[in-house]
Motif scaffolding. Structure first.
Motif, PDB file in Angstrom:
ATOM      1  N   ARG A  42     -38.034  22.075  29.017  1.00 25.77           N
ATOM      2  CA  ARG A  42     -38.687  22.151  30.326  1.00 25.77           C
ATOM      3  C   ARG A  42     -38.692  23.590  30.833  1.00 25.77           C
ATOM      4  NH1 ARG A  42     -36.657  17.447  31.850  1.00 25.77           N
ATOM      5  NH2 ARG A  42     -34.787  18.387  32.758  1.00 25.77           N
ATOM      6  N   TRP A  43     -37.596  24.294  30.635  1.00 28.34           N
ATOM      7  CA  TRP A  43     -37.496  25.692  31.063  1.00 28.34           C
ATOM      8  C   TRP A  43     -38.488  26.560  30.292  1.00 28.34           C
ATOM      9  CZ3 TRP A  43     -35.897  30.220  28.513  1.00 28.34           C
ATOM     10  CH2 TRP A  43     -35.604  31.313  29.338  1.00 28.34           C
TER      11      TRP A  43
ATOM     12  N   HIS B  25     -41.967  30.116  30.329  1.00 29.53           N
ATOM     13  CA  HIS B  25     -42.272  31.038  29.220  1.00 29.53           C
ATOM     14  C   HIS B  25     -43.242  30.407  28.225  1.00 29.53           C
ATOM     15  CE1 HIS B  25     -39.298  33.946  30.597  1.00 29.53           C
ATOM     16  NE2 HIS B  25     -38.470  32.930  30.797  1.00 29.53           N
ATOM     17  N   ASP B  26     -44.223  29.715  28.762  1.00 28.45           N
ATOM     18  CA  ASP B  26     -45.179  29.033  27.901  1.00 28.45           C
ATOM     19  C   ASP B  26     -45.940  30.018  27.010  1.00 28.45           C
ATOM     20  OD1 ASP B  26     -46.626  26.339  27.393  1.00 28.45           O
ATOM     21  OD2 ASP B  26     -48.267  27.744  27.731  1.00 28.45           O
ATOM     22  N   LYS B  27     -46.345  31.154  27.565  1.00 26.96           N
ATOM     23  CA  LYS B  27     -47.097  32.140  26.784  1.00 26.96           C
ATOM     24  C   LYS B  27     -46.286  32.637  25.597  1.00 26.96           C
ATOM     25  CE  LYS B  27     -49.519  36.567  27.070  1.00 26.96           C
ATOM     26  NZ  LYS B  27     -49.912  37.701  27.949  1.00 26.96           N
ATOM     27  N   GLU B  28     -45.018  32.980  25.842  1.00 26.86           N
ATOM     28  CA  GLU B  28     -44.165  33.454  24.759  1.00 26.86           C
ATOM     29  C   GLU B  28     -43.937  32.372  23.707  1.00 26.86           C
ATOM     30  OE1 GLU B  28     -43.567  33.706  27.996  1.00 26.86           O
ATOM     31  OE2 GLU B  28     -42.572  35.590  28.527  1.00 26.86           O
ATOM     32  N   TRP B  29     -43.820  31.130  24.177  1.00 28.87           N
ATOM     33  CA  TRP B  29     -43.625  29.988  23.274  1.00 28.87           C
ATOM     34  C   TRP B  29     -44.822  29.806  22.348  1.00 28.87           C
ATOM     35  CZ3 TRP B  29     -40.117  26.946  21.249  1.00 28.87           C
ATOM     36  CH2 TRP B  29     -40.421  25.656  20.830  1.00 28.87           C
ATOM     37  N   ARG B  30     -46.028  29.861  22.918  1.00 26.35           N
ATOM     38  CA  ARG B  30     -47.235  29.680  22.089  1.00 26.35           C
ATOM     39  C   ARG B  30     -47.401  30.840  21.104  1.00 26.35           C
ATOM     40  NH1 ARG B  30     -47.468  24.381  23.260  1.00 26.35           N
ATOM     41  NH2 ARG B  30     -47.271  24.152  25.517  1.00 26.35           N
ATOM     42  N   GLU B  31     -47.114  32.046  21.542  1.00 22.15           N
ATOM     43  CA  GLU B  31     -47.204  33.195  20.645  1.00 22.15           C
ATOM     44  C   GLU B  31     -46.208  33.053  19.484  1.00 22.15           C
ATOM     45  OE1 GLU B  31     -49.034  36.019  20.466  1.00 22.15           O
ATOM     46  OE2 GLU B  31     -50.326  35.397  22.123  1.00 22.15           O
ATOM     47  N   TRP B  32     -45.000  32.649  19.811  1.00 20.25           N
ATOM     48  CA  TRP B  32     -43.987  32.498  18.779  1.00 20.25           C
ATOM     49  C   TRP B  32     -44.387  31.433  17.768  1.00 20.25           C
ATOM     50  CZ3 TRP B  32     -40.818  28.143  17.876  1.00 20.25           C
ATOM     51  CH2 TRP B  32     -39.868  28.329  16.862  1.00 20.25           C
TER      52      TRP B  32
END
Length: 354
Positions: free
Chosen positions: A186-187, A192-199
């Protein structure tokens, strides 16, 4: 005579869409056994490339394919987890609730960062290349756990396994808060959705680079291709990149060929969508290191029958625009219908002669 006239009419209508031009690849997907049982030869039908699941390749198949003037490419089930994750639960993809992600109707992915699964897959690739002098490897199921070949795709949020959370934190430099997997997910998704998708896209790119490294070590110079989701950037709210983890512009320089899976009937689309998708992909990956485009179109009669005329139409649309080749899913489906066999022979023959 009536059958011949009908086939000629179908082929004339298909060829009229775009002036015939020679295609570097006139391919067939799946083991050609059913095709051979009809008494046909690959070279008689203009087929110069056969794409077969890696587990079905043997010396006899390779010898016959090459004896009939075709190249042999291995389909490699990259992130397909069935047959592994059931016995290795640590590799089962985890959803945002911290639970095992349910299998889709026919597909179950694997956690892409789980080291045991990755090692197992790379060993399979090494063994394939040690045994068989294939002309290329086509990565299939190259995406995070999801199922896209449907009008209503299955698009879960994954993977929040211990290895994924650890690798995301390490790569991004973000320190995850204490708490349950669900709380950490959830956090990430809220802050940090953008960083998550990039990763997640980066994980897929790393798989491609690792597979390329194995190929260069074992059989340098053969092709690396990718079967992939044909969605554009807007389909399903950007789910190709957001959920599947496929950033086409970043993938393009790493592969030799992209093969969009433009299965129009299975995805509830029109035949015209095939041509539109191929054109869109060509524009998207254009550049000095752009891969070749060899789409795979639908001949298989599921969830509805594909007529010989429709089969000819999607072959024509698939080989149009920026495409340098085309193939069909599957050659076995074509072999079941003499009229489709005739369409295939006429069109591939025309595209071989130009």
């Amino acid at each position: 005579m009536l059958r011949l006239l009908c086939v000629l009419a179908i082929c004339a209508a298909a060829v009229a869409q775009t002036p015939p031009r020679k295609l570097e690849v006139r391919g067939a997907y799946s083991h050609p056994g059913p095709f051979w049982k009809t008494g046909a030869r690959l070279d008689e039908y203009g087929i110069n490339a056969v794409f077969v699941h890696s587990g079905s390749i043997n010396a006899d198949l390779a010898q016959r394919v090459r004896g009939e003037g075709a190249k042999l490419y291995a389909e490699f089930a990259t992130l397909h987890g069935k047959g592994y994750v059931e016995n290795h639960p640590e590799a089962w993809p985890v959803n945002e609730r911290g639970e095992k992600a349910p299998a889709a109707t026919w597909f179950l992915g694997a956690c892409p960062t789980e080291p045991g699964f990755r090692s197992w897959r790379m060993k399979q690739l090494e063994e394939l290349l040690d045994r068989h002098a294939v002309d290329g490897v086509w990565m299939d199921y190259l995406h995070w756990h999801a199922q896209f070949e449907d009008p209503n795709p299955v698009l879960p949020e994954t993977c929040f396994s211990p290895t994924c959370l650890r690798e995301f934190s390490r790569t991004s430099g973000l320190r995850l808060p204490p708490g349950s997997v669900a709380e950490q997910a959830r956090w990430i998704l809220s802050r940090h959705d953008k960083e998550w998708r990039e990763w997640r896209c980066g994980v897929i790119l790393d798989w491609i680079q690792s597979i390329r490294a194995v190929i260069e070590r074992k059989r340098p110079g053969i092709l690396l291709g990718s079967y992939q989701c044909p969605w554009n950037d807007n389909d399903f709210s950007g789910a190709r990149r957001r959920v599947l983890g496929l950033d086409l512009k970043r993938m393009a320089p790493l592969v030799d060929v992209m093969s969009p899976m433009v299965y129009h009937a299975r995805m509830g689309r029109t035949p015209e969508w095939v041509g539109e998708s191929v054109e869109w992909l060509g524009r998207t990956v254009a550049g000095p290191r752009a891969p070749r485009i060899w789409p795979i179109v639908q001949a298989h009669g599921e969830p509805r029958e594909i007529s010989p005329r429709e089969f000819g139409r999607v072959l024509e649309l698939g080989r149009g625009g920026p495409a340098k080749g085309v193939m069909m899913f599957t050659i076995g489906s074509v072999a079941q219908d003499p009229r489709k066999m005739d369409v295939l022979k006429e069109l591939y023959g025309a595209w071989a002669r130009k």
